[in-house]
Design an enzyme around this catalytic site. Structure first.
Site, PDB file in Angstrom:
ATOM      1  CG  HIS A 123      -0.475   0.339   2.509  1.00  0.00           C
ATOM      2  ND1 HIS A 123      -0.200  -0.610   3.469  1.00  0.00           N
ATOM      3  CD2 HIS A 123      -0.188   1.522   3.081  1.00  0.00           C
ATOM      4  CE1 HIS A 123       0.226  -0.020   4.566  1.00  0.00           C
ATOM      5  NE2 HIS A 123       0.247   1.281   4.350  1.00  0.00           N
ATOM      6  CG  ASP A 135       0.077  -3.848   2.895  1.00  0.00           C
ATOM      7  OD1 ASP A 135       0.248  -3.397   1.748  1.00  0.00           O
ATOM      8  OD2 ASP A 135      -0.005  -3.127   3.917  1.00  0.00           O
ATOM      9  N   GLY A 174       3.374   7.106   7.659  1.00  0.00           N
ATOM     10  CA  GLY A 174       4.729   7.191   7.137  1.00  0.00           C
ATOM     11  C   GLY A 174       5.618   6.064   7.620  1.00  0.00           C
ATOM     12  CG  ASN A 175       6.533   4.708  11.643  1.00  0.00           C
ATOM     13  OD1 ASN A 175       6.034   5.580  12.349  1.00  0.00           O
ATOM     14  ND2 ASN A 175       7.817   4.395  11.697  1.00  0.00           N
ATOM     15  CB  SER A 176       3.187   2.090   5.845  1.00  0.00           C
ATOM     16  OG  SER A 176       1.955   2.113   6.488  1.00  0.00           O
ATOM     17  N   GLY A 197     -11.506 -24.017  -3.573  1.00  0.00           N
ATOM     18  CA  GLY A 197     -12.819 -23.716  -4.135  1.00  0.00           C
ATOM     19  C   GLY A 197     -13.952 -24.160  -3.231  1.00  0.00           C
ATOM     20  CB  VAL A 198     -14.467 -25.390  -0.109  1.00  0.00           C
ATOM     21  CG1 VAL A 198     -14.301 -26.639  -0.938  1.00  0.00           C
ATOM     22  CG2 VAL A 198     -13.184 -25.080   0.667  1.00  0.00           C
TER      23      VAL A 198
END
Length: 358
Positions: free
Chosen positions: A111, A141, A213-215, A271-272
């Site tokens: 992000h 992420d 900003g720490n991301s 697919g369940v």
């Protein structure tokens, strides 16, 4: 209302003009009111040697992207055709990252850089370098980017998040509010947090102050190993209230390795539809996609999946992760119960679509 907020989802910070810059100085935000407790302070660790060891490998990241792309990222009207002015208008964001290889391989959040048209990395010594994206994984992420320098760059190594416990000290470094080169300290507050951001949530909860900003920045153990990648906070104001979340290194390291080599991550899919059950006897299947891997192998709604390749599963999240780790196209031995009888099926695992059942 208290909300979970990714703490650098393109924070629209001015990167010039009125933005306050404090140079390359380091700031340590210590916890627990140490000034008022000098006797206790003598018993607490100093982080100065750790700062000198690891902060040269922590970077600040500035991104630009078109306004149309930003609107799409923020859930805007994706059906509207952008105007010529939209296409050329730029918006700015800031985040953090850390170098894991002297050749310039950097880890950050998807992000922070996903969708960026331009990425500029600022090293701890003030050097600015353009960066390119090597790969991103939206479900965890995580993003991997690369810069090219005329000399080997300082770097940090992964720690083992499986070895850190609640109450252990950690130090966070990054670029809060665009200030750059800031470190804060705290402890591991909890493990295994699910903040409902995706099917692979398994966060470390931290009380070290982390802000917009720490991301993408690192959380270090006291040996200087990266045990977490900072990614989100809970806050009613958008700033730190002492509840932050980091992707544990036991997840991040593997994802980064695949992204560095292949640029994308293929995950397995059954697919369940799934539901936990208080009985603890496997995971209940609530729905089966007829044309999916499980449907082709004869599984039905109402079955209880007990294990995948001899790995016992007793929660829906555990089953999702077990299947996701199997490469699409491989066959998996799935044990399940139906009306009290135990059966087995060899399921050819499918490729997990971006949006689907499990």
């Amino acid at each position: 209302m208290t909300v979970i907020t990714p703490y650098s989802p393109r924070p629209r910070l001015p990167l010039s003009g009125g933005c306050l810059r404090l140079g390359a100085g380091l700031t340590l935000v210590a916890a627990l009111g140490l000034a008022a407790l000098p006797a206790q302070a003598q018993q607490l660790p100093s982080f100065r040697n750790l700062v000198k060891k690891v902060v040269p490998a922590v970077v600040s990241i500035a991104v630009t992207e078109s306004a149309a792309a930003a609107a799409a990222d923020d859930g805007g009207d994706q059906g509207a055709e952008p105007t010529p002015a939209d296409r050329h208008q730029k918006v700015f964001g800031a985040g953090s990252g850390f170098i894991i290889d002297p050749s310039g391989i950097i880890v950050t959040n998807d992000h922070v850089v996903g969708g960026a048209s331009k990425i500029t990395v600022s090293l701890a010594d003030g050097t600015q370098l353009p960066a390119k994206i090597l790969g991103v994984d939206q479900l965890t992420d995580i993003a991997v980017i690369k810069v090219t320098a005329d000399k080997p760059l300082p770097y940090v190594s992964w720690g083992d998040s499986r070895q850190v416990e609640v109450g252990d000290w950690i130090m966070v470094a990054g670029n809060p509010f665009g200030l750059g080169n800031t470190v804060t300290a705290g402890i591991i507050s909890a493990r295994g947090r699910d903040i409902m951001s995706g099917p692979f949530d398994d966060f470390l909860q931290l009380d070290a102050p982390i802000n917009p900003g720490n991301s993408g920045g690192p959380a270090f153990d006291l040996n200087g190993g990266v045990v977490g990648v900072d990614t989100a906070i809970i806050s009613p104001t958008g700033g730190s209230v002492g509840i932050g979340f980091a992707i544990p290194s036991e997840i991040a390291e593997g994802v980064v390795s695949v992204l560095e080599q292949h640029g994308h991550l293929d995950r397995g899919w059954l697919g369940v539809g799934l539901a936990d059950d208080d009985s603890g006897d496997g995971v209940r299947v609530t729905m089966v996609e007829a044309t999916g891997p499980a449907g082709h192998s004869g599984l039905r709604a109402g079955d209880r999946i007990l294990s995948v390749d001899a790995r016992k599963v007793d929660t829906a999240l555990g089953l999702i992760r077990a299947v996701a780790e199997i490469h699409p196209g491989q066959r998996a031995h799935v044990s399940f119960s139906r009306h009290g009888r135990v059966f087995a099926a060899n399921v050819t695992i499918g490729l997990r679509p971006e949006t689907q059942s499990e």
